[in-house]
Design an enzyme around this catalytic site. Structure first.
Site, mmCIF file in Angstrom:
data_model
loop_
_atom_site.group_PDB
_atom_site.id
_atom_site.type_symbol
_atom_site.label_atom_id
_atom_site.label_comp_id
_atom_site.label_asym_id
_atom_site.label_seq_id
_atom_site.Cartn_x
_atom_site.Cartn_y
_atom_site.Cartn_z
ATOM 1 N N LYS A 1 35.928 31.607 50.671
ATOM 2 C CA LYS A 1 35.040 30.452 50.829
ATOM 3 C C LYS A 1 35.836 29.152 50.702
ATOM 4 O O LYS A 1 35.617 28.203 51.433
ATOM 5 C CB LYS A 1 33.948 30.501 49.759
ATOM 6 C CG LYS A 1 32.824 29.541 50.026
ATOM 7 C CD LYS A 1 31.874 29.494 48.855
ATOM 8 C CE LYS A 1 32.550 28.901 47.643
ATOM 9 N NZ LYS A 1 32.167 27.619 47.183
ATOM 10 N N LYS B 1 43.860 34.939 54.048
ATOM 11 C CA LYS B 1 42.831 35.710 53.331
ATOM 12 C C LYS B 1 41.467 35.043 53.517
ATOM 13 O O LYS B 1 41.367 33.819 53.421
ATOM 14 C CB LYS B 1 43.178 35.736 51.832
ATOM 15 C CG LYS B 1 42.195 36.553 51.023
ATOM 16 C CD LYS B 1 42.412 36.386 49.524
ATOM 17 C CE LYS B 1 41.538 35.296 48.966
ATOM 18 N NZ LYS B 1 41.311 35.329 47.521
ATOM 19 N N LYS C 1 44.333 27.623 42.300
ATOM 20 C CA LYS C 1 43.147 26.761 42.243
ATOM 21 C C LYS C 1 43.537 25.330 41.843
ATOM 22 O O LYS C 1 43.029 24.366 42.408
ATOM 23 C CB LYS C 1 42.109 27.327 41.270
ATOM 24 C CG LYS C 1 41.369 28.528 41.849
ATOM 25 C CD LYS C 1 40.465 29.162 40.823
ATOM 26 C CE LYS C 1 39.741 30.381 41.386
ATOM 27 N NZ LYS C 1 39.166 31.218 40.342
HETATM 28 P P1 TYM Z 1 35.157 36.988 43.838
HETATM 29 O O1 TYM Z 1 33.759 36.560 43.570
HETATM 30 O O2 TYM Z 1 36.132 35.953 44.293
HETATM 31 O O3 TYM Z 1 35.167 38.132 44.899
HETATM 32 C C1 TYM Z 1 34.386 39.306 44.740
HETATM 33 C C2 TYM Z 1 35.184 40.515 45.235
HETATM 34 O O4 TYM Z 1 35.471 40.367 46.624
HETATM 35 C C3 TYM Z 1 36.867 40.592 46.822
HETATM 36 N N1 TYM Z 1 37.333 39.761 47.943
HETATM 37 C C4 TYM Z 1 38.110 40.213 48.924
HETATM 38 N N2 TYM Z 1 38.629 41.429 49.173
HETATM 39 C C5 TYM Z 1 39.392 41.582 50.283
HETATM 40 N N3 TYM Z 1 39.625 40.563 51.157
HETATM 41 C C6 TYM Z 1 39.128 39.317 50.951
HETATM 42 N N4 TYM Z 1 39.369 38.342 51.833
HETATM 43 C C7 TYM Z 1 38.333 39.095 49.788
HETATM 44 N N5 TYM Z 1 37.688 38.020 49.274
HETATM 45 C C8 TYM Z 1 37.094 38.448 48.139
HETATM 46 C C9 TYM Z 1 37.524 40.168 45.521
HETATM 47 O O5 TYM Z 1 38.808 40.748 45.376
HETATM 48 C C10 TYM Z 1 36.530 40.660 44.512
HETATM 49 O O6 TYM Z 1 36.743 42.022 44.206
HETATM 50 N N6 TYM Z 1 37.119 37.237 39.289
HETATM 51 C C11 TYM Z 1 36.268 37.957 40.213
HETATM 52 C C12 TYM Z 1 34.879 38.245 39.660
HETATM 53 C C13 TYM Z 1 34.906 38.976 38.379
HETATM 54 C C14 TYM Z 1 35.267 40.347 38.181
HETATM 55 C C15 TYM Z 1 35.118 40.587 36.797
HETATM 56 C C16 TYM Z 1 35.687 41.349 39.046
HETATM 57 C C17 TYM Z 1 34.563 38.472 37.155
HETATM 58 N N7 TYM Z 1 34.695 39.426 36.225
HETATM 59 C C18 TYM Z 1 35.396 41.853 36.239
HETATM 60 C C19 TYM Z 1 35.975 42.626 38.487
HETATM 61 C C20 TYM Z 1 35.835 42.841 37.119
HETATM 62 C C21 TYM Z 1 36.116 37.096 41.451
HETATM 63 O O7 TYM Z 1 36.242 35.896 41.409
HETATM 64 O O8 TYM Z 1 35.730 37.748 42.559
#
Ligand code: TYM
Length: 319
Positions: A192, A189, A110
């Site tokens: 957004k 990947k 990031k």
């Molecule tokens: P976030 O909001 O970026 O994404 C949500 C979930 O979607 C999955 N994901 C993907 N999986 C496969 N291929 C992709 N291209 C792809 N893009 C997104 C992410 O792996 C995620 O599971 N830090 C986390 C949010 C969070 C969280 C937590 C998750 C906060 N606290 C506690 C689990 C447990 C996040 O930014 O996900």
């Protein structure tokens, strides 16, 4: 068994979120006690517009419900409705080694992409550890990009247990090989921040346009093509039946079909796949109070569990 996962309301949900996390999380809600939340504290690290944060959070809730989250089985809530997580995050931060956080890929990535290196962005994994540990979670369904964050969570849990006695369970990530990294339209990947997404609930024209812009090589129509290196085929394989996948695979290898045709097949399949969810979404949208009710009940349930665990933590550390 307790299952927990979160999703940031930093934008509109895309099919990477869906296949990587939401679909597996929805499947798991039948197997245990599920807690799924909208990570609005986390989203503040990138989003500074209050109206958008609020609106996106509501939208994530609606979309998750439309995709099949069953609020009778799974608690759905806003992270910020359980402010105890920030208390736990503080306590965890007092034992979290800086070196461990400095190794976090997501932080480095990031910052490399130009995000301000705020203290919140740096300690993002500590808050995520608090999210997971405060519900005594056993399993965390996520995409591969979150794997390191769960390893950090385990490291922090072990350190807390060594320092203050057995407080926390060690959670396990649940990452599905086939959907661990859903590719975006440029083959990287789907994310957004890379501008390469296909949104779950985009309108038909928009979804078609995104699918038709998937990047391919320049093989002519008649040439045999390699399905394994094709984003079109990878995306199709996420949700088509075995037979349909075999048919497309064979058509790739045989030659005689252009990428444009494969994209049309992918779009048609994708549009149909999400049709029942679009219907459900329209029903949810017709009853504005429904979502608020679900989130309130979810928050209550989450608070009950979080408060018990926090009481144990406060006692253990001497507060
Ligand atoms: P976030 O909001 O970026 O994404 C949500 C979930 O979607 C999955 N994901 C993907 N999986 C496969 N291929 C992709 N291209 C792809 N893009 C997104 C992410 O792996 C995620 O599971 N830090 C986390 C949010 C969070 C969280 C937590 C998750 C906060 N606290 C506690 C689990 C447990 C996040 O930014 O996900």
């Amino acid at each position: 068994m307790r299952i927990l996962s979160g999703i940031q309301p930093s934008g509109i949900l895309h099919i990477g979120n869906y296949f990587g996390m939401m679909r597996p999380a929805i499947a798991l809600q039948a197997e245990g006690e599920a807690f799924y939340f909208i990570a609005d504290y986390h989203a503040l690290t990138s989003l500074k517009d209050p109206a958008t944060l609020r609106e996106n959070g509501r939208r994530v809730a609606i979309d998750f419900l439309a995709c099949g989250l069953d609020p009778e089985r799974a608690a759905l809530f806003r992270q910020s409705d359980v402010p105890q997580v920030t208390e736990l995050a503080w306590i965890l931060s007092t034992i979290a080694p800086i070196g461990l956080l400095e190794r976090a890929h997501s932080y480095k990535d990031k910052v490399a992409r130009g995000m301000t290196a705020s203290a919140g962005l740096f300690t993002y994994p500590v808050l995520m550890a608090a999210d997971i540990l405060i519900y005594n979670s056993d399993i965390v369904p996520v995409g591969k990009d979150q794997k390191q964050h769960i390893e950090i969570t385990r490291d922090l849990a072990v350190k807390m247990n060594e320092t203050f006695g057995e407080i926390f369970k060690l959670p396990e990530p649940r990452i599905h090989g086939a959907t661990e990294t859903v590719p975006g339209i440029d083959g990287q990947k789907m994310s957004k921040s890379y501008g390469n997404t296909i949104d779950i609930f985009g309108d038909e024209k928009e979804m078609r346009k995104r699918v038709m812009s998937i990047v391919t090589d320049s093989s002519p129509i008649e040439a045999p093509k390699d399905p394994d290196n094709s984003t079109i085929f990878q995306l199709y394989s996420l949700f088509a039946t075995k037979e349909e996948i075999a048919v497309m695979c064979e058509a790739f290898r045989r030659g005689g079909t252009g990428y444009g045709d494969f994209k049309k097949q992918l779009f048609a399949k994708l549009w149909d796949y999400f049709e029942p969810m679009r219907k459900r979404r329209a029903e949810i949208l017709a009853d504005p109070r429904y979502v608020e009710g679900v989130l309130e009940r979810g928050a209550q349930r989450a608070n009950e569990v979080a408060e018990k665990v926090m009481a144990r933590v406060r006692e253990a550390v001497g507060l």
